[in-house]
Design a protein around this motif. Sequence first.
Motif, PDB file in Angstrom:
ATOM      1  N   THR A  71       0.807  -1.245   0.051  1.00  0.00           N
ATOM      2  CA  THR A  71      -0.113  -0.066   0.082  1.00  0.00           C
ATOM      3  C   THR A  71       0.890   1.187  -0.008  1.00  0.00           C
ATOM      4  N   MET A  72       2.036   1.288   0.730  1.00  0.00           N
ATOM      5  CA  MET A  72       3.030   2.363   0.866  1.00  0.00           C
ATOM      6  C   MET A  72       3.681   2.549  -0.708  1.00  0.00           C
ATOM      7  N   VAL A  73       3.685   1.486  -1.391  1.00  0.00           N
ATOM      8  CA  VAL A  73       3.972   1.871  -2.687  1.00  0.00           C
ATOM      9  C   VAL A  73       3.223   2.903  -3.827  1.00  0.00           C
ATOM     10  N   MET A  74       1.746   2.635  -3.300  1.00  0.00           N
ATOM     11  CA  MET A  74       0.917   3.573  -4.153  1.00  0.00           C
ATOM     12  C   MET A  74       0.979   4.963  -3.268  1.00  0.00           C
ATOM     13  N   ILE A  75       1.328   5.019  -2.080  1.00  0.00           N
ATOM     14  CA  ILE A  75       1.363   6.413  -1.364  1.00  0.00           C
ATOM     15  C   ILE A  75       2.764   7.064  -2.035  1.00  0.00           C
ATOM     16  N   GLY A  76       3.805   6.219  -2.083  1.00  0.00           N
ATOM     17  CA  GLY A  76       4.885   6.835  -2.804  1.00  0.00           C
ATOM     18  C   GLY A  76       4.557   7.385  -4.249  1.00  0.00           C
ATOM     19  N   VAL A  77       3.906   6.625  -4.922  1.00  0.00           N
ATOM     20  CA  VAL A  77       3.416   7.274  -6.296  1.00  0.00           C
ATOM     21  C   VAL A  77       2.828   8.355  -6.134  1.00  0.00           C
ATOM     22  N   ILE A  78       1.762   8.627  -5.206  1.00  0.00           N
ATOM     23  CA  ILE A  78       1.201   9.845  -4.788  1.00  0.00           C
ATOM     24  C   ILE A  78       2.067  11.093  -4.422  1.00  0.00           C
ATOM     25  N   PHE A  79       3.220  10.750  -3.670  1.00  0.00           N
ATOM     26  CA  PHE A  79       4.129  11.759  -3.232  1.00  0.00           C
ATOM     27  C   PHE A  79       5.045  12.336  -4.527  1.00  0.00           C
ATOM     28  N   SER A  80       5.658  11.443  -5.275  1.00  0.00           N
ATOM     29  CA  SER A  80       6.427  11.819  -6.299  1.00  0.00           C
ATOM     30  C   SER A  80       5.699  12.414  -7.472  1.00  0.00           C
ATOM     31  N   SER A  93       9.437   2.468   4.205  1.00  0.00           N
ATOM     32  CA  SER A  93      10.100   3.499   3.364  1.00  0.00           C
ATOM     33  C   SER A  93      10.235   3.096   1.856  1.00  0.00           C
ATOM     34  N   THR A  94      10.636   1.829   2.083  1.00  0.00           N
ATOM     35  CA  THR A  94      11.223   1.199   0.849  1.00  0.00           C
ATOM     36  C   THR A  94       9.820   1.147  -0.268  1.00  0.00           C
ATOM     37  N   GLY A  95       8.817   0.648   0.366  1.00  0.00           N
ATOM     38  CA  GLY A  95       7.548   0.750  -0.457  1.00  0.00           C
ATOM     39  C   GLY A  95       7.330   2.212  -0.781  1.00  0.00           C
ATOM     40  N   ILE A  96       7.439   2.967  -0.027  1.00  0.00           N
ATOM     41  CA  ILE A  96       7.380   4.292  -0.736  1.00  0.00           C
ATOM     42  C   ILE A  96       8.192   4.942  -1.726  1.00  0.00           C
ATOM     43  N   ALA A  97       9.744   4.535  -1.561  1.00  0.00           N
ATOM     44  CA  ALA A  97      10.593   4.449  -2.527  1.00  0.00           C
ATOM     45  C   ALA A  97      10.381   3.954  -3.819  1.00  0.00           C
ATOM     46  N   VAL A  98       9.881   2.690  -3.798  1.00  0.00           N
ATOM     47  CA  VAL A  98       9.455   2.040  -5.189  1.00  0.00           C
ATOM     48  C   VAL A  98       8.340   2.991  -5.627  1.00  0.00           C
ATOM     49  N   GLY A  99       7.187   3.421  -5.025  1.00  0.00           N
ATOM     50  CA  GLY A  99       6.297   4.091  -5.658  1.00  0.00           C
ATOM     51  C   GLY A  99       6.830   5.328  -6.170  1.00  0.00           C
ATOM     52  N   VAL A 100       7.874   6.109  -5.454  1.00  0.00           N
ATOM     53  CA  VAL A 100       8.312   7.361  -5.884  1.00  0.00           C
ATOM     54  C   VAL A 100       9.088   7.076  -7.129  1.00  0.00           C
ATOM     55  N   SER A 101       9.740   6.026  -7.365  1.00  0.00           N
ATOM     56  CA  SER A 101      10.201   5.623  -8.601  1.00  0.00           C
ATOM     57  C   SER A 101       9.328   5.846  -9.577  1.00  0.00           C
ATOM     58  N   LEU A 102       8.314   4.729  -9.401  1.00  0.00           N
ATOM     59  CA  LEU A 102       7.070   4.895 -10.530  1.00  0.00           C
ATOM     60  C   LEU A 102       6.383   6.110 -10.597  1.00  0.00           C
ATOM     61  N   GLU A 131      -4.137  -1.109  13.049  1.00  0.00           N
ATOM     62  CA  GLU A 131      -4.548  -1.346  11.760  1.00  0.00           C
ATOM     63  C   GLU A 131      -5.646  -0.409  11.292  1.00  0.00           C
ATOM     64  N   ARG A 132      -6.509  -0.197  12.301  1.00  0.00           N
ATOM     65  CA  ARG A 132      -7.869   0.251  11.764  1.00  0.00           C
ATOM     66  C   ARG A 132      -7.367   1.754  11.306  1.00  0.00           C
ATOM     67  N   ARG A 133      -6.807   2.460  12.320  1.00  0.00           N
ATOM     68  CA  ARG A 133      -6.199   3.779  12.342  1.00  0.00           C
ATOM     69  C   ARG A 133      -5.576   3.962  10.744  1.00  0.00           C
ATOM     70  N   TRP A 134      -4.549   3.029  10.623  1.00  0.00           N
ATOM     71  CA  TRP A 134      -3.843   3.064   9.373  1.00  0.00           C
ATOM     72  C   TRP A 134      -4.731   2.787   8.186  1.00  0.00           C
ATOM     73  N   PHE A 135      -5.945   2.039   8.267  1.00  0.00           N
ATOM     74  CA  PHE A 135      -6.803   1.963   6.987  1.00  0.00           C
ATOM     75  C   PHE A 135      -7.439   2.991   6.903  1.00  0.00           C
ATOM     76  N   ARG A 136      -7.923   4.042   7.870  1.00  0.00           N
ATOM     77  CA  ARG A 136      -8.876   5.110   7.557  1.00  0.00           C
ATOM     78  C   ARG A 136      -7.825   6.186   7.132  1.00  0.00           C
ATOM     79  N   GLY A 137      -6.590   6.019   7.510  1.00  0.00           N
ATOM     80  CA  GLY A 137      -5.573   7.058   7.080  1.00  0.00           C
ATOM     81  C   GLY A 137      -5.287   7.047   5.686  1.00  0.00           C
ATOM     82  N   VAL A 138      -4.957   5.750   4.926  1.00  0.00           N
ATOM     83  CA  VAL A 138      -5.061   5.501   3.590  1.00  0.00           C
ATOM     84  C   VAL A 138      -6.298   6.059   2.905  1.00  0.00           C
ATOM     85  N   CYS A 139      -7.289   5.661   3.340  1.00  0.00           N
ATOM     86  CA  CYS A 139      -8.386   6.136   2.581  1.00  0.00           C
ATOM     87  C   CYS A 139      -8.636   7.818   2.607  1.00  0.00           C
TER      88      CYS A 139
END
Length: 421
Positions: free
Chosen positions: A221-230, A342-351, A277-285
Motif C-alpha cells: 500500500t505504501m508503494v501507491m502512497i509513494g506514487v502519490i508523493f512523487s 519507506s522502501t515501499g514508498i521509494a518504489v512508488g516514488v520511482s514509479l 490497523e484500523r487507524r492505518w486503514f482510515r488514514g490510507v482512505c
Amino acid sequence: MPTPYRAIFSVPGARSFTAAGLISRLPVAMMGLGIVTMVSQLTGAYGLAGALAATVALSVAVFGPQVSRLVDRHGQRRVLRPAAAITVSAVGALTLSTVLGWPTWTLFVFAVCSGCVPSVGSMVRARWSALLRDSPARLHAAYSWETIVDEVCFVFGPIIAIGLSTVWFPQAGPLAAATFLAVGVFWLTAQRATEPVPAPRGTHGRGSALRTPGLPLPVLTMVMIGVIFSSVDVITVAFADERGAKSAASLLLAGYALGSCLAGAVFGMVHPVGPVERRWFRGVCAVAVSMIPLQLAGSLPFLAVALFLAGMAVAPTMIAMVGLVDQLVPRSRLTEGMTWSSTGIAVGVSLGASVAGWVVDRVGAERAFAVPAAAGATAAALAFLGHRRLVRRPVAGRDQEGTRNERDHRSEKERDERHLA
C-alpha cells in the motif's frame, strides 16, 4: 512545548539525536526534486528528469533494506558512515557529469549509486523504540514527533533544493543535499549512548523481514502512497512552470508538507484509540480522498489550498504505519522492518516520478493530476481488501531479550565511562 513532547525530550540524548536525524533526512526531500530541477534547468526535458529521480528512488528501494539489515546486525555507526560516503560520492559525480557534458548513461549510473543512502528516519525511530518501548504513550508521541520532523524536512527541503538550483546554479540543490547527509550522519553516529544494541546473531533469523506475517500488505500500500508523493512533486513543478512561476513550486510543496506537519503535531498529543490497523486503514482512505480536489486545480492559489488540505491526511497515516510495523516485526529486525515501509514508498516514488514526467510531457500538468488520484484509489482498494487480515500480536521473547541486551550494554558503557573519568 506540549506535555507529551516535553516528556519524550526528558530522555537523555533525545534532543541531540533527533536534531541530527532532521539534518540527515533533509536530503530525502531534496534529492529527487533537486535532480528534477537541475536536469529540467539544463535540458528542459521533464521525462529525463523524472527518469533520473525515479532511478535514485528505485535504487534506494533496493539498497535501503540491505543497509538496514546490516545495521540490525552490526550497529548504526559501523554501517551508516560507509553507506553515506558512497551516496555523497555518487551525487558529486552525478553533478560533475552535467558540468563536463558526459554521456546521458553516466547520469543513470551515478543515480543508481546514489541510492545507497541510509534510511535515517528508521534509525532515529529505532532509537526511540529502544528507549521508550516500556511506555506506549510516550512512544506514540515520539513516532508522531519524528513524523513532524519528516514533514519539516519536506517543508524546507523543496525550498532549499529548488531555490538553490533556480537562483544560484542548477547543480546546487543536489550538492546541498549531499552535504546535509554527510554532516547529519556523522553527527548521529557520533552519539553512541542512544544507539540501539544489535541483537545477538541467533535472533536475526534467515531471509528478509518482509516475510513477517502481515507486513507485505502495508508495504504494498505504501508503494501507491509513494506514487502519490512523487507524482505530486513532479506535476506541481511542471504546473508552476507552465504558468511562468517555476520557483513557486517550492512554496506549493512546502504547503503540502506543512498541512501534514500540523496534523501530525495534533495527532501526537491525542491518545490513540482503537486498533492501529484500523487507524492505518482510515488514514490510507483519507489520503486517497484528498487527491480528488487536485483534479480541479486551474490556478496556483487553488492548488496551494488543495495541497495544504491534502497534506493533513499524510502524517496520521504515516504515524499509524510506523506503529503497525513496530507491532508486527520482531525487535531484532525492527530497523529493517521500518525501512521496508519507506522502501515501499521509494518504489512508488520511482514509479510515480517516471509516469508523471511522461504524462506531463504529453498532456500537460493540469491533466496529469489524474496520476496521484489513480494511485490513491488503488491504495484504498488494497487496504480495504486486506486490512482485516492484519494480526496484532507481540513477538515472543522480543521485549525481554531486547531489554536485557540494552541493560547489559548500558552497564558496560557506564563502567567504561567511569573508568575513563
